[in-house]
Scaffold this active site. Structure first.
Site, PDB file in Angstrom:
ATOM      1  N   SER A 156     -77.171  81.411  47.665  1.00 54.30           N
ATOM      2  CA  SER A 156     -76.379  80.397  46.914  1.00 54.30           C
ATOM      3  C   SER A 156     -76.449  79.012  47.277  1.00 54.30           C
ATOM      4  O   SER A 156     -76.655  79.074  48.738  1.00 54.30           O
ATOM      5  CB  SER A 156     -74.762  80.949  46.966  1.00 54.30           C
ATOM      6  OG  SER A 156     -74.031  79.975  46.251  1.00 54.30           O
ATOM      7  N   TYR A 192     -67.327  83.163  51.408  1.00 54.64           N
ATOM      8  CA  TYR A 192     -68.494  83.354  50.702  1.00 54.64           C
ATOM      9  C   TYR A 192     -69.740  82.552  51.057  1.00 54.64           C
ATOM     10  O   TYR A 192     -70.902  82.942  51.139  1.00 54.64           O
ATOM     11  CB  TYR A 192     -68.263  83.104  49.326  1.00 54.64           C
ATOM     12  CG  TYR A 192     -69.148  83.095  48.309  1.00 54.64           C
ATOM     13  CD1 TYR A 192     -69.524  84.207  47.637  1.00 54.64           C
ATOM     14  CD2 TYR A 192     -70.022  81.903  47.789  1.00 54.64           C
ATOM     15  CE1 TYR A 192     -70.680  84.390  46.618  1.00 54.64           C
ATOM     16  CE2 TYR A 192     -70.701  82.042  46.803  1.00 54.64           C
ATOM     17  CZ  TYR A 192     -71.315  83.263  46.225  1.00 54.64           C
ATOM     18  OH  TYR A 192     -72.155  83.310  45.338  1.00 54.64           O
TER      19      TYR A 192
HETATM   20  P1  NAP Z   1     -71.329  88.977  38.561  1.00 53.55           P
HETATM   21  O1  NAP Z   1     -71.620  88.678  37.257  1.00 53.55           O
HETATM   22  O2  NAP Z   1     -69.935  89.048  38.922  1.00 53.55           O
HETATM   23  O3  NAP Z   1     -71.991  90.451  39.130  1.00 53.55           O
HETATM   24  C1  NAP Z   1     -71.656  90.688  40.426  1.00 53.55           C
HETATM   25  C2  NAP Z   1     -72.691  92.202  40.419  1.00 53.55           C
HETATM   26  O4  NAP Z   1     -72.616  92.625  41.753  1.00 53.55           O
HETATM   27  C3  NAP Z   1     -72.139  93.246  39.637  1.00 53.55           C
HETATM   28  O5  NAP Z   1     -73.109  93.793  38.912  1.00 53.55           O
HETATM   29  C4  NAP Z   1     -71.279  94.189  40.750  1.00 53.55           C
HETATM   30  O6  NAP Z   1     -71.247  95.575  40.143  1.00 53.55           O
HETATM   31  C5  NAP Z   1     -72.333  94.087  41.777  1.00 53.55           C
HETATM   32  N1  NAP Z   1     -71.571  94.504  42.950  1.00 53.55           N
HETATM   33  C6  NAP Z   1     -70.636  93.748  43.613  1.00 53.55           C
HETATM   34  N2  NAP Z   1     -70.380  94.577  44.504  1.00 53.55           N
HETATM   35  C7  NAP Z   1     -71.125  95.587  44.805  1.00 53.55           C
HETATM   36  C8  NAP Z   1     -71.489  96.471  45.931  1.00 53.55           C
HETATM   37  N3  NAP Z   1     -70.742  96.827  46.654  1.00 53.55           N
HETATM   38  N4  NAP Z   1     -72.274  97.412  45.395  1.00 53.55           N
HETATM   39  C9  NAP Z   1     -73.179  97.350  44.305  1.00 53.55           C
HETATM   40  N5  NAP Z   1     -72.982  96.387  43.109  1.00 53.55           N
HETATM   41  C10 NAP Z   1     -72.044  95.597  43.620  1.00 53.55           C
HETATM   42  O7  NAP Z   1     -71.952  87.859  39.552  1.00 53.55           O
HETATM   43  P2  NAP Z   1     -73.499  87.006  39.411  1.00 53.55           P
HETATM   44  O8  NAP Z   1     -72.807  85.510  39.128  1.00 53.55           O
HETATM   45  O9  NAP Z   1     -74.324  87.449  38.472  1.00 53.55           O
HETATM   46  O10 NAP Z   1     -73.641  87.206  40.802  1.00 53.55           O
HETATM   47  C11 NAP Z   1     -75.012  87.767  41.338  1.00 53.55           C
HETATM   48  C12 NAP Z   1     -75.275  87.266  42.665  1.00 53.55           C
HETATM   49  O11 NAP Z   1     -75.640  85.740  42.526  1.00 53.55           O
HETATM   50  C13 NAP Z   1     -74.365  87.103  43.781  1.00 53.55           C
HETATM   51  O12 NAP Z   1     -75.018  87.694  45.087  1.00 53.55           O
HETATM   52  C14 NAP Z   1     -73.630  86.084  43.796  1.00 53.55           C
HETATM   53  O13 NAP Z   1     -73.205  85.618  45.143  1.00 53.55           O
HETATM   54  C15 NAP Z   1     -74.835  84.930  43.371  1.00 53.55           C
HETATM   55  N6  NAP Z   1     -74.784  83.800  42.941  1.00 53.55           N
HETATM   56  C16 NAP Z   1     -74.001  83.549  41.956  1.00 53.55           C
HETATM   57  C17 NAP Z   1     -73.677  82.356  41.371  1.00 53.55           C
HETATM   58  C18 NAP Z   1     -73.082  81.848  39.934  1.00 53.55           C
HETATM   59  O14 NAP Z   1     -72.421  80.809  39.880  1.00 53.55           O
HETATM   60  N7  NAP Z   1     -72.693  82.849  39.298  1.00 53.55           N
HETATM   61  C19 NAP Z   1     -74.020  81.211  42.121  1.00 53.55           C
HETATM   62  C20 NAP Z   1     -74.684  81.356  43.378  1.00 53.55           C
HETATM   63  C21 NAP Z   1     -75.016  82.661  43.680  1.00 53.55           C
HETATM   64  P3  NAP Z   1     -70.205  96.121  39.062  1.00 53.55           P
HETATM   65  O15 NAP Z   1     -70.283  95.359  38.018  1.00 53.55           O
HETATM   66  O16 NAP Z   1     -70.628  97.602  38.876  1.00 53.55           O
HETATM   67  O17 NAP Z   1     -68.935  96.024  39.876  1.00 53.55           O
END
Ligand code: NAP
Length: 243
Positions: free
Chosen positions: A138, A152
């Protein structure tokens, strides 16, 4: 060469966009999820509808035994795992570090960093050919996410260091390891942080004046996994609209 990939947290947000694109690119995709089976199965159905191969696999990737079971299942259903996207991640409500509980801090590190370690270890132990890993870090690793989620940000900084070290350990084996560092992306994650409209609020501070889409992050992940990035390892791609 058959390409088989595990996408952790592949049912929603960035993971779902990445799984769909990998399916289109001809990868057999193991769509891992922790609790949202319906979303993961919808991603699998989308991939299959386009003629691709995919299956959904439940597993908490912060748990050592469940990671081993995830890789066993992927191998049994799809064949040897050649690619990995460590995408699963969490954050909690915006708060100051001074008010953060130890339980929360540990949970964030366990889910975001330990899971990445466990999946990377399982991947490199099992692989017997060239392959690639992308870890989803991130922009918070650079900014520290003050007043919001220092826990985080610290977890993402650790992922960056893990990526660099592992990439050097396995470079001579033909395994590439890289990260992407997204900025503010439109997913459900911000609601978990207590502010569903966070990306819209912060958009004026982004040089490109908008948040990113999960599909824009997926493009970089898929490129880094591919042979088009054959000389790229230990690197990071920032996807943050210039921030
Ligand atoms: P999201 O829509 O909240 O999705 C998170 C995903 O992680 C979900 O599919 C969830 O599964 C899964 N997950 C969480 N804990 C888990 C575990 N213990 N075992 C297996 N799966 C798990 O988030 P997102 O924004 O797409 O984020 C994806 C990645 O991008 C993350 O690493 C986040 O830190 C990174 N990121 C996001 C942003 C942003 O602005 N959105 C920015 C920078 C980085 P379930 O749905 O089954 O619970």
């Amino acid at each position: 060469m058959k390409k088989t990939v595990i996408v952790t947290g592949g049912g929603r947000g960035i993971g779902a966009a990445t799984s769909r694109l990998l399916g289109k690119e001809g990868y057999a995709v193991c769509v891992n999820y922790r609790s949202d089976k319906i979303s993961a199965e919808a991603v699998v159905a989308d991939i299959q509808a386009e003629g691709g191969t995919a299956f959904a696999c439940q597993g908490d990737v912060s748990d050592e035994n469940e990671v081993m079971a995830l890789f066993d299942a992927a191998e049994q259903v799809l064949g040897p795992v050649t690619h990995l996207v460590n995408n699963a991640g969490i954050l909690f409500e915006q708060t100051l570090l001074a008010e953060m509980s130890l339980a929360r801090f540990n949970q964030v590190l366990l889910t975001n960093v330990t899971s990445c370690f466990l999946c990377c270890r399982e991947f490199v132990q099992r692989i017997s050919q060239a392959g690639a890993i992308v870890n989803v870090s991130s922009a918070a690793a650079r900014t520290g996410a003050p007043f919001e989620y220092v826990d985080y940000a610290a977890s993402k900084g650790a992922m960056d260091s893990l990526t660099k070290g592992l990439s050097l350990e396995v470079a001579s084996k033909g395994i590439r390891v890289n990260t992407v560092r997204p900025g503010f992306i439109h997913t459900d994650m911000h609601a978990d942080g207590g502010e569903p409209g966070r990306v819209a609020r912060l958009s004026p501070q982004i040089p490109m004046q908008r948040g990113g889409e999960p599909e824009e992050v997926a493009e970089a992940i898929v490129w880094l996994l591919s042979e088009k990035a054959s000389y790229v390892t230990g690197s990071s791609v920032d996807l943050a609209g210039g921030k």
